[in-house]
Design an enzyme around this catalytic site. Structure first.
Site, PDB file in Angstrom:
ATOM      1  CG  HIS A 184     -25.653 -30.514 -11.164  1.00  0.00           C
ATOM      2  ND1 HIS A 184     -24.533 -30.775 -10.445  1.00  0.00           N
ATOM      3  CD2 HIS A 184     -25.263 -30.370 -12.444  1.00  0.00           C
ATOM      4  CE1 HIS A 184     -23.487 -30.768 -11.255  1.00  0.00           C
ATOM      5  NE2 HIS A 184     -23.914 -30.535 -12.477  1.00  0.00           N
ATOM      6  NE  ARG A 185     -34.735 -31.307 -11.742  1.00  0.00           N
ATOM      7  CZ  ARG A 185     -34.871 -31.643 -13.012  1.00  0.00           C
ATOM      8  NH1 ARG A 185     -35.005 -32.897 -13.333  1.00  0.00           N
ATOM      9  NH2 ARG A 185     -34.867 -30.733 -13.942  1.00  0.00           N
TER      10      ARG A 185
END
Lengths: 670, 346
Positions: free
Chosen positions: B286-287
């Site tokens: 999810h970065r």
């Protein structure tokens, strides 16, 4: 830009998704004897965030006041030496559970503890200064990127984790103290795997992947954004949710003593373990514990089948092995990374033995059809129709797999460079400082050890304006050790015969696997291909594995087999490398079926090869590995094995290169 | 320091994406850095060094080795040697604070681990018989920019240390019987030439943004590059003077953006767009989502808007995603995949 003075952790309950990871951590909080969690997964999936958040969820513990080892009052068996001597009930105090971060650059000193330096200088007394593991007693040891941690440190931690006691014997100090902790590790499998022994020590293992649902992802972004803007307020917002979990853990801790495990439940666990062919009994024990903890966490005092089913994947993920008798075809482990599916179907068809549409059944293939025992040696001389005219073909890359570990033996030579394949002593001021020694050849003074050696005598030595007086005899040198990457030379048979029965597909798969391994170990690679009339260095020594992989994909096959020339070129390449770095240990990986039909001189090619191999053997610094591409189902010439024997090489069939210890975990992650 | 002239940031020809990525990182340090990939001689290093020119100012305790805003009374302050600060603290006063520009700290490729992390002050140990820490590069880079030229050639040990600090925001010194931690939050700026080998995925992921740059193909612009460079080399002082106005314009714009940034709002619909985007191109974890959002907000602030628009997201994704797209082992880092994904969308 810098709003927070201290560091505020992201709240546990605000982590979106990742239920398995959160559950595994909570279960460990309920029952620390489960034995820790290994969190495996891709980057950026809240691995570290969640583990740090766990710290604030753990209830406070009672400790003997002032005890450096956080002894538990009343637990007489588990007291440190000092507390053990004190009779009567000592004063106690409460404190939060410690989460000890183990940095990747930690040294043995820091982990185990060492002599208290200031005290030694000022009073001449040797006293033990506890290390990280002492602080972690009854807490959590957290290792981010545990697969990158030095093996040596890993061993120490494992030892402590399994014994619950640390014994320090160094610098004239001998100490024993308790150290029981939950080991939490996170890792990204892209950076290399953990050793199986270490894997097994982790009670539970959970895979993490990113959320697939766009709505969840939005929620996640929103929360993170709000946290970044005002962490304090954000934490308060989730305080209630966190409190609920804290209360539930607390209740579960009180309940867990009375949770019963029925006979049928035990049998069920045993059956699951058997069906998954796990090694040893740790899985059974961990499953029992975890199932009880889960029941308690759900407020029940008996273990239900669902509890077992819920925790089984966590306990088995890293312990499952392939069933021994008929090893099923190792599936595509990197399925999620693999390009396209159609691609793979193609390969399947090509590897199908019944399939006859293999590209132009070249003369070589006919050769193998009519095998006569005597032909084995002479077969190469009477070359059939010159296959040079045969069309060149580029084959796909076959399945990749995890390769067996190989490296040079550890010796006492010092080397330069970096990497992670072979261990070596190092002369430059680099690498891990393993220990100190009375000898100091490199001028790399182990200051700590030197000062410690001098410290106890300070009271008696004359201080000439200096506060520490060091005598010649105190000086200690550092012995450092590091892993270096090796120089790998791939010597690949690119002749027409490799096209038969898709040998090249499998070979390319094997080479790519070796390259992936080489990437993880930070090796330098070079590639020599022999085909047509002579060998060619297609890839000069480079550390760009990408380049090597690209060369490999485009490598054409066709023509005759000038193995002698190949051996010679590869050998020359390594000799040049050895001139530059005399202590380097190149490894030459020869991918061939051992056949040769083009000689350098006038003699028979096969004899020439033996002669060259004999000469190559004379260079002791080079290690050879022969990978035989001949499929064993057909009559076997055993030429590659002969070559291996002549070179003193390790000999593998392609399929033997694969590690078969564990089903690769990557598979189950997807 | 005063005698060395820095080529003005505003005078760099072309390479708009790189310049934008750097500026965005100045406005919002939580974007966490930029990786600049490109051939030799494409003004990579010049641009990073030129940053010094346009960086904003921060308050720092005078001569503080850890670049703190105020002493926080922890371990590191207890063992600190800064005389200005120490004297003030002993008298229970606030130490002198100075206002200075955010620093660009360079991490040389050959740096040894102890210089990066910090080590023990040998002189002090011998004279006083106490151990004391000599802070390393990571301490100097706190609240600043850590610049690593040829980041792909960095020694493995050092990379591990960098990863550790970048992930935790603190640096732990565990050396020769000394142990303590100090804050180390920095914007990581790396340059590399992909021909020399790729970065490890873990480190790659720590860079918020990634830009691929190439030499300029427009002959006219190339002439301009030569002209400006020649005139700078001829008489740097005059050159800088001539560009002063434009440099100040950039600085002003950055200042405004920093002030505006907290007010920038994002519509939920647009966030959904980001999420779909990331799923579509196949991003690990999810970065990517988080950084894209941050970048889009920062772009809006830089443009002087207080609401994010769809175009901001396009641009942000172009900067934040190329190095996060899932790849086959050893596949090259894509340059155009994000845009392609966008085009295929209805």
């Amino acid at each position: 830009m810098l709003k927070r003075a201290g560091r505020i952790n992201y709240p546990f309950s605000a982590v979106v998704g990742q239920e398995a990871m959160k559950l595994a951590l909570v279960l460990n909080a309920v029952d620390p004897h489960i034995g820790g969690v290994l969190v495996r997964g891709e980057k950026g999936t809240a691995k570290s965030t969640t583990v740090r958040a766990l710290a604030s969820l753990l209830p406070e513990i009672d400790i003997v006041r002032g005890c450096a080892f956080s002894c538990e009052p009343g637990n007489e068996a588990g007291l440190c030496e000092l507390c053990g001597e004190n009779t009567g009930s000592p004063p106690t105090s409460k404190r939060k559970v410690a989460v000890v971060d183990l940095p990747l650059n930690a040294t043995e000193d820091m982990v185990l503890g060492s002599m208290d330096f200031s005290l030694a200088v000022t009073s001449g007394v040797r006293r033990f200064r506890p290390g990280l593991l002492a602080r972690a007693h009854r807490g959590i040891v957290y290792v981010d990127e545990v697969n990158l941690l030095d093996d040596h440190i890993v061993d120490i931690i494992l030892d402590a984790a399994s014994n619950g006691v640390i014994v320090v014997e160094r610098e004239g100090i001998s100490v024993r103290h308790p150290s029981q902790f939950i080991l939490v590790g996170t890792m990204n499998p892209e950076e290399g795997e953990l050793r199986p022994q270490l894997l097994d020590r982790f009670g539970l293992a959970v895979p993490v992947v990113g959320e697939e649902n766009p709505r969840d992802r939005v929620k996640l972004m929103e929360l993170r954004e709000r946290f970044d803007i005002d962490p304090e307020r954000f934490r308060n917002l989730f305080a209630d949710e966190d409190k609920k979990i804290i209360d539930r853990i607390e209740a579960a801790r009180n309940l867990i003593g009375s949770v019963a495990l029925s006979e049928t439940a035990r049998k069920f666990i045993a059956e699951i373990c058997l069906a998954n062919n796990v090694a040893g009994h740790r899985a059974d024990v961990v499953m029992e514990r975890a199932a009880c903890a889960l029941a308690a966490y759900n407020g029940r005092s008996d273990v239900a089948t669902e509890d077992i089913l819920e925790i089984a994947p966590m306990a088995l993920l890293h312990r499952r092995r392939e069933a021994p008798p008929p090893p099923p075809p190792p599936d595509h482990e990197h399925e999620h990374k693999h390009e396209h599916d159609e691609h793979e179907h193609d390969e399947r068809q090509q590897t199908d033995p019944g399939e006859q549409n293999a590209p132009d059944p070249s003369p070589e293939e006919q050769g193998t059809r009519q095998p006569e025992p005597g032909e084995a040696e002479s077969g190469d001389t009477q070359t059939p129709a010159p296959p040079d005219c045969a069309s060149e073909k580029v084959f796909d890359v076959g399945d990749t797999f995890k390769v067996k570990p190989f490296s040079h033996e550890k010796d006492r030579r010092v080397r330069r460079g970096s990497g992670r394949r072979s261990r070596t002593r190092t002369s430059r001021k680099q690498g891990r400082y393993v220990k100190s020694s009375l000898k100091n050849p490199s001028g790399d003074i182990a200051l700590d050890a030197t000062l410690r050696a001098a410290a106890p005598f300070q009271k008696y030595r004359e201080a000439n304006g200096m506060s520490v007086v060091i005598h010649e005899a105190d000086i200690r040198g550092k012995i450092r050790e590091k892993r270096v990457g090796n120089f790998l030379v791939f010597l690949v048979d690119g002749s027409g015969s490799m096209g038969a029965r898709s040998r090249m597909v499998a070979s390319k798969g094997a080479i790519l696997s070796l390259l992936m391994d080489a990437y993880q170990k930070r090796d330098r690679v070079a590639m020599v291909v022999f085909r047509k009339q002579e060998a060619e260095v297609v890839l000069q020594p480079t550390s760009s594995i990408e380049l090597a992989a690209k060369m490999l994909r485009e490598l054409p096959v066709g023509g005759r087999t000038p193995l002698s020339s190949g051996l010679q070129k590869a050998f020359r390449l390594m000799k040049v490398h050895l001139l530059k770095e005399p202590a380097a240990g190149p490894i030459c990986i020869i991918i061939t079926d051992g056949k040769s039909n083009v000689a350098l001189g006038d003699g028979k090619p096969q004899d020439e090869i033996m002669r060259i191999a004999g000469n190559m053997l004379l260079e002791p610094r080079i290690k050879y590995i022969v990978v035989d591409t001949e499929t064993s189902s057909f009559t076997h010439f055993g030429l590659a094995a002969r070559l291996a024997a002549a070179l003193g090489a390790d000999y593998f069939k392609i399929e033997e290169l694969k590690t078969r210890e564990l089903i690769d975990i990557v598979m189950s992650v997807t | 320091m005063q005698t060395k002239h820095i080529y003005p940031f505003a005078a760099i020809v072309g390479q708009e994406k790189m310049k934008l990525a750097l500026v965005l990182n100045i406005i919002n340090p939580t974007i966490s850095g930029v990786l600049i990939r490109g051939e030799k001689g494409t003004a990579k290093s010049t641009a990073v060094r030129a940053l010094a020119d346009i960086l904003p100012q921060i308050d720092v305790v005078k001569n503080c080795p850890y670049q703190l805003r105020k002493p926080h009374g922890g371990d590191i302050c207890a063992e600190c040697v800064n005389p200005d600060c120490r004297a003030a603290v002993e008298q229970k006063q606030a130490p002198p604070v100075e206002r200075r520009k955010v620093r660009v700290v360079e991490l040389p490729v050959g740096a040894t681990e102890d210089r990066v992390v910090g080590t023990m002050d040998i002189e002090h140990a011998l004279k006083k018989g106490e151990k004391r820490i000599e802070p390393g590069i990571l301490a100097a880079a706190h609240r600043g920019i850590l610049y690593v030229d040829e980041v792909n050639l960095l020694d493995d040990h050092v990379v591990d240390v960098l990863l550790d600090s970048a992930a935790m925001g603190v640096n732990t010194v565990e050396r020769e019987g000394v142990s303590f931690t100090h804050p180390a939050r920095f914007t990581l700026v790396g340059t590399m030439n992909p021909e020399e080998g790729e970065l490890r995925p873990q480190l790659l992921d720590r860079f918020g943004l990634c830009v691929n740059i190439e030499g300029i193909l427009d002959p006219e612009k190339r002439v301009r590059v030569m002209e400006r460079r020649a005139s700078f080399d001829d008489n740097p002082r005059d050159f800088i003077e001539r560009w002063k106005e434009e440099s100040e314009a950039v600085v002003g714009k950055i200042k405004k953006a920093i002030a505006l940034f907290p007010e920038v709002a994002v519509d939920r619909k647009l966030m959904l767009e980001i999420a779909n985007y990331c799923i579509e191109v196949g991003v690990d974890g999810h970065r990517g989502d988080i950084i894209t959002l941050k970048t889009a907000k920062t772009i809006a602030a830089y443009e002087g808007r207080s609401a994010v628009e769809s175009e901001d997201i396009d641009l942000a994704a172009e900067l934040a995603l190329p190095h996060r797209v899932r790849r086959q082992p050893f596949q090259d880092i894509s340059t155009g995949i994000v845009r392609a994904g966008k085009n295929s969308k209805p």
